[in-house]
Design a protein around this motif. Structure first.
Motif, PDB file in Angstrom:
ATOM      1  N   ILE A 196      -4.537   8.735   3.453  1.00 20.07           N
ATOM      2  CA  ILE A 196      -5.210   8.428   2.321  1.00 20.07           C
ATOM      3  C   ILE A 196      -4.581   8.032   1.475  1.00 20.07           C
ATOM      4  N   ILE A 197      -5.323   7.004   0.856  1.00 20.58           N
ATOM      5  CA  ILE A 197      -4.819   6.081  -0.277  1.00 20.58           C
ATOM      6  C   ILE A 197      -5.555   6.167  -1.520  1.00 20.58           C
ATOM      7  N   GLY A 198      -6.635   6.840  -1.549  1.00 25.14           N
ATOM      8  CA  GLY A 198      -7.486   7.259  -2.894  1.00 25.14           C
ATOM      9  C   GLY A 198      -8.165   8.024  -3.019  1.00 25.14           C
ATOM     10  N   VAL A 232       0.904  -1.252   0.053  1.00 22.86           N
ATOM     11  CA  VAL A 232       0.234   0.120  -0.017  1.00 22.86           C
ATOM     12  C   VAL A 232       0.903   1.222  -0.071  1.00 22.86           C
ATOM     13  N   ALA A 233       0.281   2.232  -0.523  1.00 24.34           N
ATOM     14  CA  ALA A 233       0.817   3.417  -0.565  1.00 24.34           C
ATOM     15  C   ALA A 233      -0.205   4.507   0.221  1.00 24.34           C
ATOM     16  N   ALA A 234       0.488   5.277   1.179  1.00 24.42           N
ATOM     17  CA  ALA A 234      -0.614   6.207   2.097  1.00 24.42           C
ATOM     18  C   ALA A 234       0.147   7.348   2.458  1.00 24.42           C
ATOM     19  N   ASN A 272     -11.836   6.915  -6.652  1.00 24.81           N
ATOM     20  CA  ASN A 272     -11.471   5.655  -7.412  1.00 24.81           C
ATOM     21  C   ASN A 272     -10.186   5.689  -8.169  1.00 24.81           C
ATOM     22  N   GLU A 273      -9.339   6.681  -7.845  1.00 23.38           N
ATOM     23  CA  GLU A 273      -8.061   6.916  -8.322  1.00 23.38           C
ATOM     24  C   GLU A 273      -6.861   6.934  -7.583  1.00 23.38           C
ATOM     25  N   LEU A 274      -5.622   6.758  -7.794  1.00 20.38           N
ATOM     26  CA  LEU A 274      -4.434   7.149  -6.684  1.00 20.38           C
ATOM     27  C   LEU A 274      -4.544   8.501  -6.861  1.00 20.38           C
ATOM     28  N   VAL A 282     -10.315 -11.232  -7.470  1.00 17.44           N
ATOM     29  CA  VAL A 282     -11.194  -9.863  -7.037  1.00 17.44           C
ATOM     30  C   VAL A 282     -12.196 -10.241  -5.994  1.00 17.44           C
ATOM     31  N   ILE A 283     -12.320  -9.467  -5.289  1.00 16.03           N
ATOM     32  CA  ILE A 283     -13.449  -9.768  -3.941  1.00 16.03           C
ATOM     33  C   ILE A 283     -14.794  -8.903  -4.402  1.00 16.03           C
ATOM     34  N   SER A 284     -15.739  -9.491  -4.833  1.00 17.31           N
ATOM     35  CA  SER A 284     -16.975  -8.798  -5.080  1.00 17.31           C
ATOM     36  C   SER A 284     -18.184  -9.653  -5.180  1.00 17.31           C
ATOM     37  N   SER A 285     -19.329  -9.028  -4.533  1.00 16.50           N
ATOM     38  CA  SER A 285     -20.465  -9.861  -4.492  1.00 16.50           C
ATOM     39  C   SER A 285     -21.374  -9.455  -5.769  1.00 16.50           C
ATOM     40  N   SER A 286     -21.062  -8.593  -6.603  1.00 18.18           N
ATOM     41  CA  SER A 286     -21.783  -8.083  -7.542  1.00 18.18           C
ATOM     42  C   SER A 286     -21.249  -8.284  -9.083  1.00 18.18           C
ATOM     43  N   MET A 287     -20.028  -8.827  -9.120  1.00 21.57           N
ATOM     44  CA  MET A 287     -19.373  -9.032 -10.215  1.00 21.57           C
ATOM     45  C   MET A 287     -19.626 -10.286 -10.838  1.00 21.57           C
ATOM     46  N   VAL A 338      -2.088  -8.635  -0.587  1.00 22.67           N
ATOM     47  CA  VAL A 338      -3.348  -7.930  -0.804  1.00 22.67           C
ATOM     48  C   VAL A 338      -3.144  -6.523  -1.228  1.00 22.67           C
ATOM     49  N   ILE A 339      -3.658  -5.931  -2.485  1.00 26.00           N
ATOM     50  CA  ILE A 339      -3.324  -4.861  -2.964  1.00 26.00           C
ATOM     51  C   ILE A 339      -4.484  -3.608  -2.826  1.00 26.00           C
ATOM     52  N   GLY A 340      -5.392  -3.758  -2.242  1.00 28.75           N
ATOM     53  CA  GLY A 340      -6.512  -2.596  -1.933  1.00 28.75           C
ATOM     54  C   GLY A 340      -7.682  -2.832  -2.435  1.00 28.75           C
ATOM     55  N   GLY A 341      -8.613  -1.962  -2.581  1.00 30.22           N
ATOM     56  CA  GLY A 341      -8.245  -0.687  -1.631  1.00 30.22           C
ATOM     57  C   GLY A 341      -8.674  -0.853  -0.046  1.00 30.22           C
ATOM     58  N   GLY A 342      -9.345   0.515   0.195  1.00 34.16           N
ATOM     59  CA  GLY A 342      -9.519   0.748   1.569  1.00 34.16           C
ATOM     60  C   GLY A 342     -10.281  -0.271   2.208  1.00 34.16           C
ATOM     61  N   GLN A 343     -11.404  -0.570   1.667  1.00 37.51           N
ATOM     62  CA  GLN A 343     -12.397  -1.569   2.219  1.00 37.51           C
ATOM     63  C   GLN A 343     -11.514  -2.832   2.341  1.00 37.51           C
ATOM     64  N   LEU A 344     -10.728  -3.370   1.460  1.00 38.69           N
ATOM     65  CA  LEU A 344     -10.409  -4.738   1.621  1.00 38.69           C
ATOM     66  C   LEU A 344      -9.229  -4.493   2.450  1.00 38.69           C
ATOM     67  N   GLY A 380     -10.302  -5.477  -4.112  1.00 34.43           N
ATOM     68  CA  GLY A 380     -11.564  -5.223  -3.988  1.00 34.43           C
ATOM     69  C   GLY A 380     -11.960  -4.768  -5.217  1.00 34.43           C
ATOM     70  N   ARG A 381     -13.503  -5.043  -5.522  1.00 34.13           N
ATOM     71  CA  ARG A 381     -13.868  -4.604  -7.028  1.00 34.13           C
ATOM     72  C   ARG A 381     -13.669  -3.122  -7.109  1.00 34.13           C
ATOM     73  N   HIS A 382     -13.616  -2.092  -6.446  1.00 32.81           N
ATOM     74  CA  HIS A 382     -13.513  -0.887  -6.754  1.00 32.81           C
ATOM     75  C   HIS A 382     -11.782  -0.699  -7.458  1.00 32.81           C
ATOM     76  N   THR A 383     -10.974  -1.412  -6.700  1.00 33.53           N
ATOM     77  CA  THR A 383      -9.690  -1.374  -7.135  1.00 33.53           C
ATOM     78  C   THR A 383      -9.449  -1.978  -8.581  1.00 33.53           C
ATOM     79  N   TRP A 384     -10.192  -3.173  -8.791  1.00 30.59           N
ATOM     80  CA  TRP A 384     -10.120  -3.774 -10.008  1.00 30.59           C
ATOM     81  C   TRP A 384     -10.565  -2.867 -11.160  1.00 30.59           C
ATOM     82  N   HIS A 418      -9.095  -2.977   5.152  1.00 30.45           N
ATOM     83  CA  HIS A 418      -9.296  -3.148   6.738  1.00 30.45           C
ATOM     84  C   HIS A 418      -9.842  -4.617   6.836  1.00 30.45           C
ATOM     85  N   SER A 419     -10.467  -5.290   5.975  1.00 31.80           N
ATOM     86  CA  SER A 419     -10.914  -6.692   6.173  1.00 31.80           C
ATOM     87  C   SER A 419      -9.595  -7.420   6.274  1.00 31.80           C
ATOM     88  N   ALA A 420      -8.634  -7.366   5.607  1.00 33.94           N
ATOM     89  CA  ALA A 420      -7.459  -8.298   5.347  1.00 33.94           C
ATOM     90  C   ALA A 420      -6.301  -8.141   6.460  1.00 33.94           C
TER      91      ALA A 420
HETATM   92  N1  LIG Z   1      -2.682   3.898  -2.418  1.00 41.35           N
HETATM   93  C1  LIG Z   1      -2.692   2.492  -2.756  1.00 41.35           C
HETATM   94  O1  LIG Z   1      -1.847   1.966  -2.436  1.00 41.35           O
HETATM   95  C2  LIG Z   1      -4.053   1.710  -3.300  1.00 41.35           C
HETATM   96  C3  LIG Z   1      -4.083   0.449  -3.325  1.00 41.35           C
HETATM   97  C4  LIG Z   1      -5.266   0.077  -4.101  1.00 41.35           C
HETATM   98  C5  LIG Z   1      -6.351   0.863  -4.236  1.00 41.35           C
HETATM   99  N2  LIG Z   1      -6.211   2.331  -4.155  1.00 41.35           N
HETATM  100  C6  LIG Z   1      -7.304   3.282  -3.997  1.00 41.35           C
HETATM  101  O2  LIG Z   1      -8.252   2.875  -3.323  1.00 41.35           O
HETATM  102  C7  LIG Z   1      -9.724   3.086  -3.590  1.00 41.35           C
HETATM  103  C8  LIG Z   1     -10.655   2.128  -3.687  1.00 41.35           C
HETATM  104  O3  LIG Z   1     -10.726   1.544  -2.306  1.00 41.35           O
HETATM  105  P1  LIG Z   1     -12.344   1.327  -1.832  1.00 41.35           P
HETATM  106  O4  LIG Z   1     -12.227   1.114  -0.340  1.00 41.35           O
HETATM  107  O5  LIG Z   1     -13.065   2.232  -2.396  1.00 41.35           O
HETATM  108  O6  LIG Z   1     -12.811  -0.121  -2.481  1.00 41.35           O
HETATM  109  P2  LIG Z   1     -12.234  -1.634  -2.745  1.00 41.35           P
HETATM  110  O7  LIG Z   1     -11.620  -2.146  -1.492  1.00 41.35           O
HETATM  111  O8  LIG Z   1     -11.228  -1.602  -3.825  1.00 41.35           O
HETATM  112  O9  LIG Z   1     -13.473  -2.312  -3.183  1.00 41.35           O
HETATM  113  C9  LIG Z   1     -14.689  -2.385  -2.209  1.00 41.35           C
HETATM  114  C10 LIG Z   1     -15.428  -3.519  -3.078  1.00 41.35           C
HETATM  115  O10 LIG Z   1     -14.806  -4.728  -2.961  1.00 41.35           O
HETATM  116  C11 LIG Z   1     -15.509  -5.647  -2.443  1.00 41.35           C
HETATM  117  N3  LIG Z   1     -15.173  -5.881  -1.100  1.00 41.35           N
HETATM  118  C12 LIG Z   1     -14.205  -5.404  -0.398  1.00 41.35           C
HETATM  119  N4  LIG Z   1     -13.717  -5.654   0.588  1.00 41.35           N
HETATM  120  C13 LIG Z   1     -14.641  -6.876   0.983  1.00 41.35           C
HETATM  121  C14 LIG Z   1     -14.803  -7.644   1.719  1.00 41.35           C
HETATM  122  N5  LIG Z   1     -14.053  -7.871   2.695  1.00 41.35           N
HETATM  123  N6  LIG Z   1     -15.787  -8.638   1.723  1.00 41.35           N
HETATM  124  C15 LIG Z   1     -16.433  -8.705   0.833  1.00 41.35           C
HETATM  125  N7  LIG Z   1     -16.589  -7.918  -0.478  1.00 41.35           N
HETATM  126  C16 LIG Z   1     -15.342  -6.943  -0.159  1.00 41.35           C
HETATM  127  C17 LIG Z   1     -17.091  -4.874  -2.449  1.00 41.35           C
HETATM  128  O11 LIG Z   1     -17.601  -5.281  -3.956  1.00 41.35           O
HETATM  129  P3  LIG Z   1     -19.080  -5.400  -4.092  1.00 41.35           P
HETATM  130  O12 LIG Z   1     -19.661  -4.209  -3.813  1.00 41.35           O
HETATM  131  O13 LIG Z   1     -19.156  -5.849  -5.575  1.00 41.35           O
HETATM  132  O14 LIG Z   1     -19.391  -6.651  -3.319  1.00 41.35           O
HETATM  133  C18 LIG Z   1     -16.795  -3.627  -2.087  1.00 41.35           C
HETATM  134  O15 LIG Z   1     -17.801  -2.897  -2.650  1.00 41.35           O
HETATM  135  C19 LIG Z   1      -9.195   3.615  -5.368  1.00 41.35           C
HETATM  136  O16 LIG Z   1      -9.192   5.046  -5.015  1.00 41.35           O
HETATM  137  C20 LIG Z   1      -7.986   2.901  -5.535  1.00 41.35           C
HETATM  138  O17 LIG Z   1      -7.227   4.050  -6.431  1.00 41.35           O
HETATM  139  C21 LIG Z   1      -4.912   2.646  -3.267  1.00 41.35           C
END
Ligand SMILES: NC(=O)c1ccc[n+]([C@@H]2O[C@H](COP(=O)([O-])OP(=O)(O)OC[C@H]3O[C@@H](n4cnc5c(N)ncnc54)[C@H](OP(=O)(O)O)[C@@H]3O)[C@@H](O)[C@H]2O)c1
Length: 165
Positions: free
Chosen positions: A14-16, A7-9, A19-21, A62-67, A98-104, A44-48, A106-108
């Motif tokens: 702040i990492i994103g 990760v880069a923070a 939905n961009e860096l 990719v972790i996603s319930s909607s893809m 594990v390469i992101g993003g924020g939601q993932l 996570g899906r947003h990062t994908w 936190h879980s990982a």
């Molecule tokens: N600076 C860095 O190193 C770095 C690295 C990566 C990403 N980023 C940035 O981070 C941002 C994206 O982060 P984000 O927090 O918005 O999204 P994210 O974690 O990439 O994706 C969130 C989505 O992934 C799925 N998901 C994530 N964690 C889950 C879990 N524990 N269980 C089930 N599903 C899970 C869900 O998809 P569904 O809604 O489809 O179920 C959720 O809506 C972007 O701005 C990106 O550029 C930065």
């Protein structure tokens, strides 16, 4: 199976942004490649969606319930992180990233032994994704290397390796 986070923070975690860096740091992208090449990368899906295509030379998970599950070659989709980890453990990978993003992140974090954190030395005003704070009683800094500002890097940053105590 060991799990690393890459990760880069910013200084304020702040990492994103939208939905961009929030920055363009080519030497950090090179470091990211070195830290992930050859191992499965879990995101996570947003990062994908923000990557737009699979990272070459790595199984993209990719972790996603909607893809849609049927994705391109070299890409696998799981509805939950635990499902993905169970699958990867069964394939006997020594290490995954594990390469992101924020939601993932936190879980990982609870499953993670090593964090490669690029600390970008700026306090950003705006962000939409965040990295969790690493509690000092659980994590120790074991390596770091600073990179100064230059014509390709507007912020200085420090590569750090954090390991669970
Ligand atoms: N600076 C860095 O190193 C770095 C690295 C990566 C990403 N980023 C940035 O981070 C941002 C994206 O982060 P984000 O927090 O918005 O999204 P994210 O974690 O990439 O994706 C969130 C989505 O992934 C799925 N998901 C994530 N964690 C889950 C879990 N524990 N269980 C089930 N599903 C899970 C869900 O998809 P569904 O809604 O489809 O179920 C959720 O809506 C972007 O701005 C990106 O550029 C930065």
């Amino acid at each position: 199976m060991q799990i690393r986070i890459v990760v880069a923070a910013s200084e304020n975690n702040i990492i994103g942004l939208d939905n961009e860096l929030p920055w363009r740091l080519p030497d950090d992208l090179r470091f990211f490649k070195k830290m992930t090449l050859g191992m499965p990368v879990v995101m996570g899906r947003h990062t994908w969606e923000s990557l737009g295509k699979a990272l070459p030379g790595r199984l993209n998970v990719v972790i996603s319930s909607s893809m849609n599950k049927a994705s391109e070659e070299g890409v696998m989709v799981f509805a939950g992180l635990e499902d993905a980890l169970d699958y990867l453990r069964g394939r006997e990978y020594e290490e995954i990233a594990v390469i992101g993003g924020g939601q993932l992140y936190h879980s990982a974090l609870a499953y993670t032994q090593v964090v490669y954190l690029t600390r970008v030395h700026t306090v950003l005003e705006k962000g939409t994704a965040f990295f969790p704070v690493l509690p000092a009683e659980e994590w120790k800094l074991t390596w770091e290397e600073r990179h100064e500002t230059d014509d390709k890097h507007v912020y200085p940053f420090t590569f750090q390796k954090w390991e669970r105590k």
